[in-house]
Design an enzyme around this catalytic site. Sequence first.
Site, PDB file in Angstrom:
ATOM      1  CG  ASN A   1     -59.710 -49.435  42.492  1.00  0.00           C
ATOM      2  OD1 ASN A   1     -58.656 -49.774  43.035  1.00  0.00           O
ATOM      3  ND2 ASN A   1     -60.831 -49.323  43.162  1.00  0.00           N
TER       4      ASN A   1
ATOM      5  CD  GLU B   1     -59.526 -53.908  41.721  1.00  0.00           C
ATOM      6  OE1 GLU B   1     -58.669 -53.563  42.552  1.00  0.00           O
ATOM      7  OE2 GLU B   1     -60.751 -53.800  41.940  1.00  0.00           O
TER       8      GLU B   1
ATOM      9  CB  SER C   1     -55.243 -51.572  47.063  1.00  0.00           C
ATOM     10  OG  SER C   1     -55.624 -52.748  46.361  1.00  0.00           O
TER      11      SER C   1
ATOM     12  CE  LYS D   1     -67.597 -50.837  46.537  1.00  0.00           C
ATOM     13  NZ  LYS D   1     -67.390 -52.197  46.041  1.00  0.00           N
TER      14      LYS D   1
ATOM     15  CE  LYS E   1     -57.464 -49.069  45.728  1.00  0.00           C
ATOM     16  NZ  LYS E   1     -58.819 -49.133  46.073  1.00  0.00           N
TER      17      LYS E   1
HETATM   18  C1  6PG Z   1     -58.864 -52.788  46.349  1.00  0.00           C
HETATM   19  C2  6PG Z   1     -60.160 -52.862  45.606  1.00  0.00           C
HETATM   20  C3  6PG Z   1     -61.241 -52.219  46.421  1.00  0.00           C
HETATM   21  C4  6PG Z   1     -62.635 -52.549  45.986  1.00  0.00           C
HETATM   22  C5  6PG Z   1     -62.934 -52.046  44.618  1.00  0.00           C
HETATM   23  C6  6PG Z   1     -64.081 -52.763  43.981  1.00  0.00           C
HETATM   24  O1  6PG Z   1     -57.938 -52.253  45.756  1.00  0.00           O
HETATM   25  O2  6PG Z   1     -58.789 -53.264  47.479  1.00  0.00           O
HETATM   26  O3  6PG Z   1     -60.058 -52.197  44.400  1.00  0.00           O
HETATM   27  O4  6PG Z   1     -60.974 -50.852  46.457  1.00  0.00           O
HETATM   28  O5  6PG Z   1     -62.843 -53.909  46.068  1.00  0.00           O
HETATM   29  O6  6PG Z   1     -63.245 -50.693  44.746  1.00  0.00           O
HETATM   30  O7  6PG Z   1     -64.541 -51.918  43.026  1.00  0.00           O
HETATM   31  P1  6PG Z   1     -65.838 -52.186  42.207  1.00  0.00           P
HETATM   32  O8  6PG Z   1     -66.936 -52.445  43.214  1.00  0.00           O
HETATM   33  O9  6PG Z   1     -66.034 -50.935  41.449  1.00  0.00           O
HETATM   34  O10 6PG Z   1     -65.544 -53.395  41.401  1.00  0.00           O
END
Ligand code: 6PG
Length: 402
Positions: free
Chosen positions: A120, A123, A62, A194, A116
Amino acid sequence: PRAILFMIPSGKPLDAMLAKIVPLLDKGDTVIDGGNANFHDTRRRSAELADRGLHFVGLGVSGGEAGARFGPSMMFGGTPQSWDRLKPILTAIAAKYQGDPCVDLLGPDGAGHFVKTVHNGIEYADMQLIAEVYGLLRDGRGKKPAEIGKMFEKWNSGRLKSYLMEISGKVLTSSDPKTGKPMVEIIVDAAGQKGTGRWTAIEALALGQSATTIEAAVAARSWSAVRETRALGEKLFAARPVSDAPPLDEADLEVALLAARIIAYAQGLSLLAAASDEYGWSLDLARIAEIWRAGCIIRSAMLDDMARAIRAGLPQGVLFFAPEFRDDLDRAQNSLRKLIAHGALNGLPVPAFAAALAFFDSMTRARGTTDLIQAQRDFFGAHGFARLDDGTTGQHGPWTMG
Ligand code: 6PG
């Protein structure tokens, strides 16, 4: 032995690359998947490579582009042998929190990618909560993006200090170089995803957990995608009544956001604990909080307190029962309720806040309402219930078929 790192889209592309590269490898070599893989795939790939005497590492990474250049947070899932070999490289490139590298061996096979995924999910929840506050201020109080951005920048110097708060402030105070308008006003309000947020919700349900704050954030992104439907809905229900409830003040929003963030983390941590039990990973939740303290997208000032609280032992495994967070929730309870009531009365959606409060209220009420659910189940299907008074199970009520 060789170590090969892939940073490519998860799923089919990785399987295609593995099919090409595995025949060229020798026993003892290690393949590292640094993408956002589904941990079920990682478990499968680990087993397949182990059969050939190869090591497979599912490495959750990340930090985005800045992390790639200046040090990410990394969640390592693999064998102790591959960790020993890769540790010097990974600790050297990892982000550091007061000198402590934000990387560790978290468990075997899919453990790193699962952590991870939950990272997310948190996040998603945090981003959604911030966006809901933005909505309340923009649509409820008529604030301009820059004013909201300034507010976020101020909050970022307090207990809400975090990377996501910081960048939200920066985004809201930015202007479009082409038109001079606030940047957010020219961005289409349909969010991409994603898969990792959705996987978090799916795995939570599969494990008998409910990461509802995260699930609400995933749903909000899906709802955002149907713009035409929303536009028609606005036309059809144009006469939505607007309440004359007094506006929320800034302090209410700030503490409510903090409380909901803590609840989202609490759900994420419970999910990690459940997965650890299910898959026999022995996850060290305090260490996970520690390696999230720098480099990753959800890094925040609170994570250090979280690690300490987890090490001291969370009462019933619930983060906000710990003394470090109990006060925050106690102080914020009322504001959280006001925020949600305000949203509901004014037709301003706050799904992640509402999910957070429902979880809090359920976890802080000793007597629930599933006595009735149990009675209903017994009534229509003789499923049986336990008696409160003598503890006997498999009991039935005096219902008659009708
Ligand atoms: C990280 C982010 C990275 C990515 C996400 C975006 O931790 O660096 O989470 O992994 O930017 O996967 O996810 P979405 O496209 O699903 O928002």
